[in-house]
Every structure is written in C-alpha cells, then in structure tokens.
Scaffold this motif. Sequence first.
Motif, PDB file in Angstrom:
ATOM      1  N   VAL A 228      28.562   3.201 -36.672  1.00 47.89           N
ATOM      2  CA  VAL A 228      29.627   3.748 -37.519  1.00 47.89           C
ATOM      3  C   VAL A 228      29.254   4.818 -38.466  1.00 47.89           C
ATOM      4  O   VAL A 228      30.014   5.187 -39.093  1.00 47.89           O
ATOM      5  CB  VAL A 228      30.106   2.452 -38.468  1.00 47.89           C
ATOM      6  CG1 VAL A 228      30.702   1.392 -37.578  1.00 47.89           C
ATOM      7  CG2 VAL A 228      28.994   1.879 -39.570  1.00 47.89           C
ATOM      8  N   TYR A 231      31.671   8.052 -38.660  1.00 48.38           N
ATOM      9  CA  TYR A 231      32.588   7.816 -39.457  1.00 48.38           C
ATOM     10  C   TYR A 231      32.591   8.121 -40.872  1.00 48.38           C
ATOM     11  O   TYR A 231      33.392   7.943 -41.625  1.00 48.38           O
ATOM     12  CB  TYR A 231      33.509   6.766 -39.217  1.00 48.38           C
ATOM     13  CG  TYR A 231      33.578   6.088 -37.825  1.00 48.38           C
ATOM     14  CD1 TYR A 231      34.718   6.952 -36.997  1.00 48.38           C
ATOM     15  CD2 TYR A 231      32.942   5.084 -37.103  1.00 48.38           C
ATOM     16  CE1 TYR A 231      34.956   6.825 -35.861  1.00 48.38           C
ATOM     17  CE2 TYR A 231      33.277   4.915 -35.808  1.00 48.38           C
ATOM     18  CZ  TYR A 231      34.167   5.604 -35.287  1.00 48.38           C
ATOM     19  OH  TYR A 231      34.332   5.541 -33.740  1.00 48.38           O
ATOM     20  N   TRP A 235      30.372   3.773 -44.173  1.00 48.51           N
ATOM     21  CA  TRP A 235      30.709   2.603 -43.414  1.00 48.51           C
ATOM     22  C   TRP A 235      29.480   1.671 -42.786  1.00 48.51           C
ATOM     23  O   TRP A 235      29.670   0.646 -42.494  1.00 48.51           O
ATOM     24  CB  TRP A 235      31.464   3.166 -42.044  1.00 48.51           C
ATOM     25  CG  TRP A 235      33.066   3.418 -42.429  1.00 48.51           C
ATOM     26  CD1 TRP A 235      33.722   4.697 -42.470  1.00 48.51           C
ATOM     27  CD2 TRP A 235      33.986   2.247 -42.829  1.00 48.51           C
ATOM     28  NE1 TRP A 235      35.056   4.313 -42.961  1.00 48.51           N
ATOM     29  CE2 TRP A 235      35.225   3.166 -42.669  1.00 48.51           C
ATOM     30  CE3 TRP A 235      34.103   1.053 -42.930  1.00 48.51           C
ATOM     31  CZ2 TRP A 235      36.407   2.295 -43.115  1.00 48.51           C
ATOM     32  CZ3 TRP A 235      35.308   0.458 -42.950  1.00 48.51           C
ATOM     33  CH2 TRP A 235      36.663   1.151 -43.121  1.00 48.51           C
ATOM     34  N   ALA A 239      30.319  -2.139 -43.157  1.00 52.09           N
ATOM     35  CA  ALA A 239      30.324  -3.057 -41.817  1.00 52.09           C
ATOM     36  C   ALA A 239      29.237  -4.127 -42.281  1.00 52.09           C
ATOM     37  O   ALA A 239      29.977  -5.426 -42.100  1.00 52.09           O
ATOM     38  CB  ALA A 239      30.189  -2.290 -40.787  1.00 52.09           C
TER      39      ALA A 239
END
Length: 535
Positions: A228, A231, A235, A239
């Motif tokens: 991730v 992004y 994140w 996450a």
Amino acid sequence: MAMGSKRKTPPGIQLLRRVRGRNWSPKTFRYAILLITFIAYACYHASRKPSSIVKSVLHPEPSTKPPQQEHINMRPWPLGDVFVKEEETDVNRRGSGNKGWEPFNGKGGTSRLGEIDVAFLACYSIGMYVAGHLGDSLDLRLFLTWGMIGSGFFVGLFGMGYFWGIHAFWFFLVMQMAAGLFQATGWPSVVAVVGNWFGKRKRGLIMGIWNAHTSVGNICGSLIAAGVLQYGWGWSFIAPGLVMSLGGVLVYLFLAAYPEDVGFPDINSNSGKFIKRRRDIEEEVEEVDVEDEGESSGSGSGQGYENKRSVGLLQACMIPGVIPFAMCLFFSKLVAYTFLYWLPFYLSQTTIGGEYMSVKTAGNLSTLFDVGGIVGGILAGYISDKFKARATTAATFMYAAIPAMLVYHSYGGVSQTVNVVLMMVAGLFVNGPYALITTAVSADLGTHKSLQGDSRALATVTAIIDGTGSAGAALGPLLTGFLSTLGWEAVFYMLVVGALCAGLLLTRLVIAEIREKLGYVDEVTACEPLLNERR
C-alpha cells in the motif's frame, strides 16, 4: 476479589456450543489455542514492520541512487516478482519527489529514525515487566484483547500523521511510545496461554513451529506495508493497525486462555495430562453447562485458578536459569531486531549485482530473512527436544550466526541469488535461538519444579526474559542509526559482538547440560552388565 472467579467462557465458544450441542475435546481446543495465538502474535509483529519499510521514503538518499524506470500496477510479491523497479508513489504525485518527510529527511535523519525505534522498544521493554505481572493476575483473554486494539489504534495514528500533514517529531515519538506500551501485552500473554494448555513433552518442537508467527507476521507486515506504500506511506501504518484491531476482536470471541474456562483441569497441576474427571467433559457428548463450568472445573483439578497466586518479579528472577537466558536474549534480540528494523533500509542503500533496488523490492526481499527464521525456530526447537539441551542448542546457533552474518555482508552484493541464499542462512541462525528462548525456555522456566505447582508464573517469567531481551532490541536499532553513518561494516561488527556475547552468557548452563549428559551416559554404561546378566 480474584479475577479468576469473574472469568467466563468466551462468547464465540458459547455460540459454537449452542450450535453444535456439545463441547470440544481437549485436543480440539489445543489446536484452536495454537491457531488463535498464532494469528494474534503474527498481528503484533506485522504492526511493527511498517517503520522499517518506510525508512527509505522518510529519509531517502537521492545522491547514491540512479533514476529508475517506473512500473505501475504490478502485482505484489509473492504473486509478482520479488525484484521490481521503483514505483510511483502518492508521495511523488504530491510533488515531494525524493525529498522525504520532515523531520526525518534532514541532517541526522537516520538518527531520528533510530530514536523513534528505541522509543518504541524502550516502552515495550518497560511495559513488559508490568504486563507480565498483570497477565498472571488478570484475565489473559481480555488483557490480550485490549492490548491488541490499543496497539492497532496508535499504529494507525502514526500513519495519520501523513494525511494530517504533521511534521513535529514529538508526535511520531509519542505515538511510538504508546504503541510500545500496548505491544508489551502480547508476548507474556500468548506464551502463558500456550503454556496453560501444553505440557513439557515436545514443547520445544511445538513452540518452535508455533513461533513461526513471528516470521509470518514480519513477512505479512512487510508485504502489506510495501503493497500500500504507493498510495502514501501513511497507509503502510493504517492497514497493519486495522488488521491488529481485528485480531483483538478474534481473541475476545474465541480465545479460551485457561483449560478451566471451558471445563478442564489445569494441565500444569496434572503432569501435563488432562484428568478424565467427567465423561461429559473429556469426551464430546451432548450436555455442557456453559455458565457454571468455569467454577465447577476448579474443584476437579485440585487447584483452581482462584486459589493460585501470581509470582513477584524477585521470586521469578530466583528461578534457576532465568537470569542467564534473559541476558542471552538481550544480545540475541539486539541482533534480531537490528535486522527487523534496518534490513529493508540496508538493502535499499547497497548494490546487489551492481544495481540499487527500489523501496518495494527491499521490503519484499527482507521477508526472506524471516523465511529462514521460520526454519531456524523449528529446527532449534526440534534439536533441543531431541537432546534435551536448550542452552547448548541456543548457544550453538548464536555462534553459527557470526560467520553467517559476516559472509552475508561480504558476499551478499555479488548477485540477487547469492543475496537471497545468504540472507536466509543468516535468518536461520539469528532467529533460531531467539525463538527458542522466548517460547520453550520461557514456558519451561515458568512452570519450573521449584514453584511446586502453587503459582502462576508463566507470564511473569516470560516478561522478565523477553523484557530484558527487548532492552537489547531497543539498543540495537539505536546504535545502528549512529553506526550506519560510519559505514555498514561497523554495524555488522556490532552484530558479531552481540552474537558472541549471547553465546558466552550461556556457557555455565551449557557446561551443566554436557555434564548431565555425560553423567547419564556413565550411569547407563555402568548398568549394562547387570541388565545383560538378568537377560
């Protein structure tokens, strides 16, 4: 009022009983305990990996790395390739390029990264001593549940600093410290739970396999954080933090922390065996009184949870072997956690086969160190069970780690294949003794015969050993932050000294084990003529 009298059967197990109409067997519960605690502690370790993955984003080294071709929307490893080119991240799209993230991108950035690591691990180490005693006094299921949810919350808040545009060093420092305190609830709790359900027979092998959760968590945390990262680095924290909190819910619903909670006697008061007290408990038959079974089981086991007192830190320290193994783990975790927190950064800043690799590739590749660690943990547990020599096994692995690390540093840059092989070998020897001491050794000492079966010391002993080890885990990454400015050779020399000290600290226990073995051999040899005569 003792906490044990207030404990209830986990709600998820109550629901399953109503659906099935009968209780599980002890064997089924043991499988469930291994699985749930495996998932729980894998979540703990997964939430520790993001900081190592994003180090190269927070503090890049633009002068040493040539431009790389961008590949977008590639499948993540292990579905895709381990070695991938640099991806376009949300950091780049926002216009930051390779400038990093203030306050980590300026002069002394690596030192600040080391400081947030040591802040986390110092609070983790201090909290471990408190958490161990609380774990022996409170309901382990609830204690572990709130620890996981709280840890996930603060790990996620660290990542929110990216979206909120926070650049104050104190914010990231406080988030790491709070996360470290909540993370301290994990290890004493899961080891105590497993120790409550399993006797000493084959404990090394069982816990060696079970301890793969450490490496599995590291691998999953690396893959999630790297997956991730494109992004935005925030994140990479959010996450794993979410996964951690969901793991806490699983523990609350299904973890039976004590055999007494589901109608079975305390295994440690019955020589590692469940006594067949009532047919409706030992066998899977129809009627189980879910509400009253926690209280009724105490009378059958000879000594219920409520009548057991927790052990103080001083009394636990006096158990033979606790201090030597604790000091050994200090240096063992110094080595292991330096790899845990700095290996991806090291890989992204050095050439392999004449090329630099992307941050994502470094995260992918670092997981193979933990693959070797899985093998090492299982192998160390099996060998220590086979020869009944915990100290000798741990010391041998630590000594073998010294040449393994030196060879990896010297020849790991030859090619990608050589790097992978040498990294896995180093992971095997580094993580093997670390896994053995924190699992089987801690459980053995927590149920030591000197306690005479009248105390709950599993969590306390585990906390002393792992808490001392965590102090070394805090020191290793901190020293690496400073030593890496002098060159990575200095870091590897530090790791060699740490591994050597870890092995030497077990010398007295190793000698005692060897003498015991030799004495046993002499005794058997002396009895052979008498046995032959009787035949």
